[in-house]
Scaffold this motif. Structure first.
Motif, PDB file in Angstrom:
ATOM      1  N   GLU A   1       1.892   3.581 -11.419  1.00 49.78           N
ATOM      2  CA  GLU A   1       1.107   2.233 -10.537  1.00 49.78           C
ATOM      3  C   GLU A   1       1.698   0.710 -10.772  1.00 49.78           C
ATOM      4  O   GLU A   1       2.056   0.377 -12.432  1.00 49.78           O
ATOM      5  CB  GLU A   1      -0.973   2.076 -10.920  1.00 49.78           C
ATOM      6  N   LEU A   2       1.888  -0.049 -10.459  1.00 51.98           N
ATOM      7  CA  LEU A   2       2.067  -1.398 -10.277  1.00 51.98           C
ATOM      8  C   LEU A   2       1.270  -2.025 -11.204  1.00 51.98           C
ATOM      9  O   LEU A   2       0.151  -1.991 -11.323  1.00 51.98           O
ATOM     10  CB  LEU A   2       2.089  -1.836  -8.904  1.00 51.98           C
ATOM     11  N   HIS A   3       1.527  -2.718 -11.851  1.00 55.39           N
ATOM     12  CA  HIS A   3       1.402  -4.073 -12.738  1.00 55.39           C
ATOM     13  C   HIS A   3       0.439  -5.391 -12.027  1.00 55.39           C
ATOM     14  O   HIS A   3       0.833  -5.382 -11.242  1.00 55.39           O
ATOM     15  CB  HIS A   3       2.028  -4.256 -13.732  1.00 55.39           C
ATOM     16  N   PRO A   4      -1.352  -5.199 -12.004  1.00 52.98           N
ATOM     17  CA  PRO A   4      -1.488  -6.053 -10.765  1.00 52.98           C
ATOM     18  C   PRO A   4      -0.694  -7.361 -11.392  1.00 52.98           C
ATOM     19  O   PRO A   4      -0.790  -8.050  -9.989  1.00 52.98           O
ATOM     20  CB  PRO A   4      -3.199  -6.239 -11.377  1.00 52.98           C
ATOM     21  N   LYS A   5      -0.423  -7.543 -12.303  1.00 56.60           N
ATOM     22  CA  LYS A   5       0.225  -8.788 -12.838  1.00 56.60           C
ATOM     23  C   LYS A   5       1.155  -9.200 -12.326  1.00 56.60           C
ATOM     24  O   LYS A   5       1.677 -10.384 -12.551  1.00 56.60           O
ATOM     25  CB  LYS A   5      -0.730  -9.481 -13.923  1.00 56.60           C
ATOM     26  N   LYS A   6       1.697  -8.114 -12.271  1.00 58.34           N
ATOM     27  CA  LYS A   6       3.545  -8.649 -12.176  1.00 58.34           C
ATOM     28  C   LYS A   6       3.626  -7.982 -10.407  1.00 58.34           C
ATOM     29  O   LYS A   6       5.084  -8.302 -10.779  1.00 58.34           O
ATOM     30  CB  LYS A   6       4.453  -7.628 -12.925  1.00 58.34           C
ATOM     31  N   ILE A   7       2.928  -8.436  -9.799  1.00 54.48           N
ATOM     32  CA  ILE A   7       3.570  -8.900  -8.155  1.00 54.48           C
ATOM     33  C   ILE A   7       3.123 -10.362  -7.376  1.00 54.48           C
ATOM     34  O   ILE A   7       2.618 -10.809  -7.802  1.00 54.48           O
ATOM     35  CB  ILE A   7       1.864  -7.723  -7.629  1.00 54.48           C
TER      36      ILE A   7
ATOM     37  N   PRO B   1       0.877  -1.507  -0.196  1.00 53.98           N
ATOM     38  CA  PRO B   1       0.001  -0.117  -0.097  1.00 53.98           C
ATOM     39  C   PRO B   1       0.432   0.918  -0.405  1.00 53.98           C
ATOM     40  O   PRO B   1       0.721   2.504  -0.686  1.00 53.98           O
ATOM     41  CB  PRO B   1      -0.468   0.102   1.104  1.00 53.98           C
ATOM     42  N   PRO B   2       1.795   1.474   1.042  1.00 58.78           N
ATOM     43  CA  PRO B   2       2.435   2.181   0.891  1.00 58.78           C
ATOM     44  C   PRO B   2       3.612   2.883  -0.389  1.00 58.78           C
ATOM     45  O   PRO B   2       3.310   3.709  -0.554  1.00 58.78           O
ATOM     46  CB  PRO B   2       3.581   2.348   1.715  1.00 58.78           C
ATOM     47  N   MET B   3       3.842   2.068  -1.318  1.00 59.69           N
ATOM     48  CA  MET B   3       4.265   1.723  -2.352  1.00 59.69           C
ATOM     49  C   MET B   3       3.767   2.010  -3.321  1.00 59.69           C
ATOM     50  O   MET B   3       3.902   3.042  -4.673  1.00 59.69           O
ATOM     51  CB  MET B   3       5.385   0.296  -2.889  1.00 59.69           C
ATOM     52  N   GLN B   4       2.170   1.610  -3.370  1.00 62.85           N
ATOM     53  CA  GLN B   4       1.993   1.877  -4.381  1.00 62.85           C
ATOM     54  C   GLN B   4       0.861   3.000  -4.095  1.00 62.85           C
ATOM     55  O   GLN B   4       0.673   4.347  -5.615  1.00 62.85           O
ATOM     56  CB  GLN B   4      -0.096   0.991  -3.837  1.00 62.85           C
ATOM     57  N   GLU B   5       0.923   3.991  -2.743  1.00 64.48           N
ATOM     58  CA  GLU B   5       0.763   5.219  -3.017  1.00 64.48           C
ATOM     59  C   GLU B   5       1.678   6.198  -3.252  1.00 64.48           C
ATOM     60  O   GLU B   5       0.892   7.610  -4.120  1.00 64.48           O
ATOM     61  CB  GLU B   5       0.434   6.086  -1.348  1.00 64.48           C
ATOM     62  N   PHE B   6       2.437   6.283  -2.839  1.00 64.06           N
ATOM     63  CA  PHE B   6       3.781   6.905  -3.249  1.00 64.06           C
ATOM     64  C   PHE B   6       3.760   6.597  -4.695  1.00 64.06           C
ATOM     65  O   PHE B   6       3.978   8.149  -5.810  1.00 64.06           O
ATOM     66  CB  PHE B   6       4.915   6.168  -2.474  1.00 64.06           C
TER      67      PHE B   6
END
Length: 181
Positions: A90-96, A77-82
């Motif tokens: 944004e982070l690619h949801p399929k690459k986490i 969450p803090p990474m996505q917010e930053f």
């Protein structure tokens, strides 16, 4: 700055308004350096604010290694917010991926294991196919010998970072065979 402006403006985006354009021209050699400069703020955030010890990044790919799955989940969450607020990314949801280190860390085309480095299976399949296309381009006159040899050596450079001696020899043999066909 003039050179950087010229490179960025050379990117023909589909949106005529400069403020609506996103990204940089992937083919330009400057794209990696621009990404690394842009993402420096994220690096600082990861190291100094979140105090992530085992973090590595190259352009838009990064990896965090930790033995604590909960800690990794808490970092999201803090990474996505930053990334969203500060960098408009944004982070690619399929690459986490959260996985055990014994399965290897998939990073930059390699699988990094505790005692060795393997080439990613997809990369292993792609190299011979791309090299064969390059040989065809050479034969048809689309590319010159320097480009042909440079492409081969580039792939050999990729292989040199992994435990891939047999694959390297196989590709060199195929390359010479394709040239003689």
């Amino acid at each position: 700055m003039d050179l950087m402006r010229e490179i960025v403006e050379s990117f023909a985006a589909s949106r005529p308004n400069l403020f609506e354009r996103r990204g940089v021209p992937i083919g330009n050699l400057t794209s990696q350096i621009f990404a690394n400069i842009y993402m420096n703020e994220f690096d600082q955030f990861m190291k100094h604010k979140l105090k992530v010890e085992h973090y590595a990044r190259y352009t838009d790919d990064f990896v965090i290694v930790s033995g604590d799955k909960e800690h990794l989940e808490e970092l999201l969450p803090p990474m996505q917010e930053f990334l969203g607020k500060e960098l408009r990314l944004e982070l690619h949801p399929k690459k986490i991926h959260l996985m055990k280190h014994l399965r290897g860390v998939d990073f930059l085309g390699y699988i990094i294991l505790p005692n060795h480095i393997q080439l990613r299976a997809k990369t292993k399949r792609r190299i011979p196919r791309k090299l064969r296309q390059t040989v065809r381009g050479y034969r048809s006159g689309e590319i010159n010998e320097l480009r042909l040899r440079s492409t081969l050596e580039s792939y050999m450079g990729v292989l040199s970072h992994a435990d891939a001696y047999e694959l390297e020899q196989d590709i060199r043999n195929r390359f010479h065979f394709w040239l003689s066909e």
